[in-house]
Design a protein around this motif. Structure first.
Motif: not given
Lengths: 157, 157
Positions: A84-88, A98, B86, B88
């Motif tokens: 999983i890639n998360l980014a803000a 997000w 930000l 991850a």
């Protein structure tokens, strides 16, 4: 709730770039349609026009992240992505949102970020390789976001 | 606490790629040294070897994000960046870590993600353009992370 004229994430209307799958009083969840190489790609969009995560109260931050995690869990359970890639980020549109992206070792850019250098061509199209249809995921996300008790700040915790 | 041989983020030792600025029993905060074009670049590294945010308990997730937000706040207050980024991702190193990056409208890639296409050359070097020395930020982050009361799960909330 602050709204800024000209901000595409403040605009209430639909978009050809995404389909809305869930909403509550504080946020919306959309599935991204204009990045077909990354079909397992959702966004959690905060309704209020704030730029940064640290602009939210602690309760709002917890709510926002609980929905990010709920989307992440549906992606993991249904599609078993490699990562999983998360980014803000918000450099282009400084309205808190997000990216929640299921990545696969066969996708066009893996292991690079989706914003990085292409690694390979993918045929047949990526959406056809997923284990489950995306509208099933949309519905699972909708149920998680919209059927909680009011004030229940954390889902899937 | 799980540790995986060969995982560079499980390894306890130092690295030429970063300097550790703060630590508690669950996480470390490091400042990235090997991306000089982005000098306001910290990482929050979870100690336990888990891949995804949703692998954490709700309490651990809140703690992790409270430190991410604390780093974000120090960056905003000291450097007034154009935007905070930000992320991850972990495609290369699937051990949970958050990138917390202060971005500036003059930086080499803005408004693209740091993983995207370069937009311009930046001279003099980026670190010299910051409003405050980075070791001041390091110390502020250390104080926030290390001087909280035990069990106080949220800082800067």
């Amino acid at each position: 709730m602050a709204h800024v004229a000209g901000c595409e994430l403040c605009a209430a209307g639909g978009s050809a770039a995404w389909t809305e799958v869930a909403a509550d009083d504080r946020l919306r969840v959309v599935r991204v349609l204009d990045a077909p190489e990354f079909p397992a790609f959702y966004r959690v969009i905060w309704r209020d026009h704030v730029a940064e995560l640290s602009d939210l109260s602690e309760a709002d931050r917890a709510h926002c992240l609980s929905v990010v995690v709920a989307v992440e869990r549906v992606l993991r359970e249904q599609l078993a992505p490699t990562k999983i890639n998360l980014a803000a980020l918000g450099n282009m549109v400084p309205h808190l949102h997000w990216h929640v992206i299921g990545r696969f070792d066969w996708d066009s850019h893996f292991p690079q970020p989706i914003w990085g250098a292409r690694q390979r061509e993918v045929l047949p199209p990526a959406a056809g390789r997923l284990r489950q249809p995306l509208n099933k995921l949309d519905e699972l996300i909708r149920q998680l976001v919209e059927t909680r008790s009011p004030g229940f700040g954390s889902i899937g915790g």
